[in-house]
Design a protein around this motif. Structure first.
Motif, PDB file in Angstrom:
ATOM      1  N   UNK A  29     -13.467 -64.970  -4.125  1.00 15.35           N
ATOM      2  CA  UNK A  29     -12.673 -65.102  -5.361  1.00 15.35           C
ATOM      3  C   UNK A  29     -13.521 -64.586  -6.536  1.00 15.35           C
ATOM      4  N   UNK A  30     -12.957 -64.488  -7.700  1.00 12.42           N
ATOM      5  CA  UNK A  30     -13.614 -64.042  -8.944  1.00 12.42           C
ATOM      6  C   UNK A  30     -13.966 -62.554  -8.942  1.00 12.42           C
ATOM      7  N   UNK A  31     -13.322 -61.760  -8.088  1.00 14.91           N
ATOM      8  CA  UNK A  31     -13.613 -60.335  -8.057  1.00 14.91           C
ATOM      9  C   UNK A  31     -12.718 -59.530  -8.993  1.00 14.91           C
ATOM     10  N   UNK A  32     -11.560 -60.077  -9.313  1.00 14.92           N
ATOM     11  CA  UNK A  32     -10.616 -59.388 -10.190  1.00 14.92           C
ATOM     12  C   UNK A  32     -10.305 -60.264 -11.401  1.00 14.92           C
ATOM     13  N   UNK A  33      -9.879 -59.660 -12.507  1.00 15.04           N
ATOM     14  CA  UNK A  33      -9.593 -60.439 -13.719  1.00 15.04           C
ATOM     15  C   UNK A  33      -8.393 -61.361 -13.534  1.00 15.04           C
ATOM     16  N   UNK A  40      -4.116 -62.969 -10.078  1.00 17.38           N
ATOM     17  CA  UNK A  40      -5.264 -62.108  -9.826  1.00 17.38           C
ATOM     18  C   UNK A  40      -5.361 -61.836  -8.321  1.00 17.38           C
ATOM     19  N   UNK A  41      -5.892 -60.684  -7.981  1.00 15.92           N
ATOM     20  CA  UNK A  41      -6.092 -60.326  -6.573  1.00 15.92           C
ATOM     21  C   UNK A  41      -7.271 -61.115  -6.011  1.00 15.92           C
ATOM     22  N   UNK A  42      -7.184 -61.453  -4.728  1.00 19.92           N
ATOM     23  CA  UNK A  42      -8.266 -62.184  -4.071  1.00 19.92           C
ATOM     24  C   UNK A  42      -8.398 -61.719  -2.626  1.00 19.92           C
ATOM     25  N   UNK A  43      -9.545 -61.978  -2.047  1.00 15.34           N
ATOM     26  CA  UNK A  43      -9.720 -61.820  -0.610  1.00 15.34           C
ATOM     27  C   UNK A  43      -9.722 -63.225  -0.041  1.00 15.34           C
ATOM     28  N   UNK A  44      -8.527 -63.728   0.250  1.00 18.58           N
ATOM     29  CA  UNK A  44      -8.368 -65.142   0.592  1.00 18.58           C
ATOM     30  C   UNK A  44      -7.729 -65.304   1.961  1.00 18.58           C
ATOM     31  N   UNK A  45      -8.046 -66.416   2.618  1.00 19.39           N
ATOM     32  CA  UNK A  45      -7.593 -66.653   3.985  1.00 19.39           C
ATOM     33  C   UNK A  45      -6.292 -67.404   4.082  1.00 19.39           C
ATOM     34  N   UNK A  46      -5.228 -66.866   3.488  1.00 16.91           N
ATOM     35  CA  UNK A  46      -3.926 -67.520   3.548  1.00 16.91           C
ATOM     36  C   UNK A  46      -3.198 -67.132   4.830  1.00 16.91           C
ATOM     37  N   UNK A  47      -2.025 -67.754   5.079  1.00 16.87           N
ATOM     38  CA  UNK A  47      -1.208 -67.370   6.226  1.00 16.87           C
ATOM     39  C   UNK A  47      -0.812 -65.904   6.092  1.00 16.87           C
TER      40      UNK A  47
END
Length: 560
Positions: free
Chosen positions: A201-205, A353-360
């Motif tokens: 997280x915190x990679x995009x505004x 904001x965009x994230x690299x997150x582990x959602x379904x």
């Protein structure tokens, strides 16, 4: 400041004390009587994406309904991930374990059922074939998990910011990091190591302008991804990111709550627009909800709103009392401060904001096999940092499964491998360099620049030229890392987080440049390659460290 070094030994080392890390420790101790150590940079009772609580758990319960089976869940898994996840891994580590996890949570004292009826409250959203989400009383899920961890004799060291894995030149034999309060440098030797460090997280505004106002936990900085990559492990599909719909100017979890209770999405004309993009309308997969909202705005029918005015009284009460305030304590406070009454008003929404997150449905992260092993010996991973992940449900089921596998492996290893004192000293000097620097700039300045670059060149709509410029600018930022200065150990933690985020940003841009197609809506949209190209790109972009270079290869999607 002079820092001391401390050497520790354990059988199984778990890095990260979120939901996956906690349940992995529980699974390990229930499987084998061995030493388990959890390192957490915060405090395990309130860390990770579920730290503030959770109101819904994705689960099939095998009740006899056609949609409520292992097979139906596997089919859903495959559909929302577009076949990019190895379903054999998902079946063994997650799908086959879900019912056991629900029972286990209940045995821990977590209230999973409606106390009035004794039944599960289940809702349907995000393209599910049936109501997979159990609405439950999960505000205290993390304190309860933390209590179960300690009850089993697991050793926990809070406030340890792990900075790198320890290797013998080939296998992972532990990790290194520092205490963010005392500054003590810890070297931990282990027989097996399990990464459970969450998202990036915190990679995009964020539209609020506040770096730590994010949809998922802002303290998850992709550390596990970065450490695994540096150790030689494979990462998959880092270019396929995620986003969601949030209240205008306030990033907050809650989309599932709205959709599950039957809310509508309206454009500026007062039209329900999602039926144009998917036959399930507001019940479509998450990436199509954001894509539909994006297109409505782009084509001049924005802003867009969520509408709850038609909901029955009981549904509205459940939404505003048992769902929205659980994932985000301040959600209802936000509504009150904005003068919003969800019973009478529509609420303006925007894309998060965009994230690299582990959602379904997420397909990015550390590659693991059917035992949770990465492609580096003795290194395991679970939770939002892995492929597959699948939200809290995956974090718990996969975490428990991989904890068991890593413990069994550790029980068959006589001793942790050797390590180089030179490697330890090199990491020690690197970690504290920013603290010993007399002149330089704050981590905030560097992080803000990183987010600016990612937003402008690696954002929602990507092009070859933009990505090339972005990589050039990320390289320039990387060359100035020695200009970052920390005044205390807390700031030093932020400096190490920035370094990991910078690496993750670079990996995302490199993979995005190679995937010459668009896929999963805004998750990966190339302006110069606007169409999905299954003939050439139905599969995973695999990133791996190759000497001092970053190699990227394409791996076709696994068969059924």
């Amino acid at each position: 400041m002079k820092q001391k070094k401390e050497l520790l030994q354990t059988d199984l080392l778990i890095i990260g004390g979120g939901a996956a890390g906690c349940i992995a420790a529980i699974g390990a101790k229930e499987e084998v009587n061995l030493d388990v150590l959890v390192l957490e940079k915060a405090e395990i009772s309130r860390s990770g994406d579920a730290g503030g609580g959770n109101d819904h758990l994705l689960a099939h319960l095998n009740t006899g309904e056609a949609w409520d089976t292992d097979q139906a869940m596997a089919e859903y898994y495959t559909r929302v991930s577009q076949g990019l996840i190895d379903i054999r891994v998902a079946n063994r580590l997650h799908i086959s374990r879900i019912r056991e996890i629900v029972d286990k949570l209940e045995s821990f004292g977590i209230e999973m059922r409606d106390p009035k009826t004794g039944q599960y409250i289940r809702t349907k959203s995000f393209g599910q074939p049936g109501p997979f989400f159990i609405n439950y009383k999960g505000k205290r899920i993390k304190p309860i998990l933390a209590k179960e961890v300690k009850k089993r004799g697991v050793k926990v060291l809070n406030r340890i910011n792990v900075t790198n894995l320890l290797t013998d030149g080939k296998d992972v034999v532990g990790a290194m990091g520092f205490n963010v309060r005392s500054g003590t440098f810890h070297i931990v030797k282990s027989k097996t190591t399990l990464l459970a460090t969450g998202d990036a997280i915190r990679l995009w505004p964020s539209s609020s302008g506040l770096a730590f106002n994010t949809w998922m936990s802002p303290y998850n900085n992709g550390a596990g991804h970065a450490m695994a990559f540096r150790a030689g492990a494979e990462l998959a599909n880092m270019e396929i990111t995620v986003n969601t719909l949030v209240p205008k100017g306030f990033s907050a979890a809650g989309l599932n709550a709205f959709v599950g209770m039957g809310a509508y999405f309206l454009n500026s004309r007062g039209e329900r627009y999602m039926q144009k993009y998917h036959p399930m309308g507001e019940g479509a997969p998450r990436y199509l909800l954001t894509l539909g909202t994006y297109r409505e705005t782009l084509e001049g029918r924005g802003p867009c709103y969520v509408d709850c005015r038609h909901l029955p009284k009981e549904a509205m009460h459940h939404l505003t009392t048992h769902l929205l305030p659980v994932d985000k304590d301040t959600f209802i406070t936000f509504c009150k401060q904005k003068g919003l009454n969800l019973k009478k008003d529509v609420m303006e929404i925007e894309i998060s904001e965009t994230q690299s997150a582990g959602i379904a449905g997420s397909v990015s992260g550390i590659v693991i096999d059917e035992e949770g092993k990465t492609t580096v010996d003795r290194l395991y991973a679970a939770g939002a940092c892995t492929v597959p992940s699948f939200g809290l449900s995956g974090a718990l089921a996969i975490g428990y499964s991989v904890g068991i596998e890593a413990a069994k492996a550790a029980s068959n290893i006589r001793a942790s491998g050797s390590h180089s004192d030179e490697e330890v000293e090199k990491e020690f000097q690197s970690v504290y360099a920013a603290l010993n620097r007399k002149e330089g700039f704050s981590y905030q300045r560097f992080e803000n620049k990183l987010r600016q670059i990612m937003g402008e060149y690696v954002g929602d709509i990507k092009t070859e030229k933009g990505l090339e410029i972005g990589l050039q600018k990320l390289g320039e930022l990387e060359r100035r890392v020695d200009d970052v200065k920390a005044d205390n150990y807390h700031e030093l933690m932020r400096v190490t987080e920035f370094k990991d985020l910078l690496l993750i940003g670079k990996l995302i841009a490199i993979a995005a440049l190679e995937r010459k197609e668009s896929r999963m809506g805004l998750s990966h949209m190339r302006g110069d390659y606007p169409n999905q190209d299954d003939a050439h790109f139905h599969g995973s972009m695999i990133l791996k460290k190759n000497g001092g270079r970053i190699s990227v290869t394409f791996r076709p999607a696994p068969g059924p």
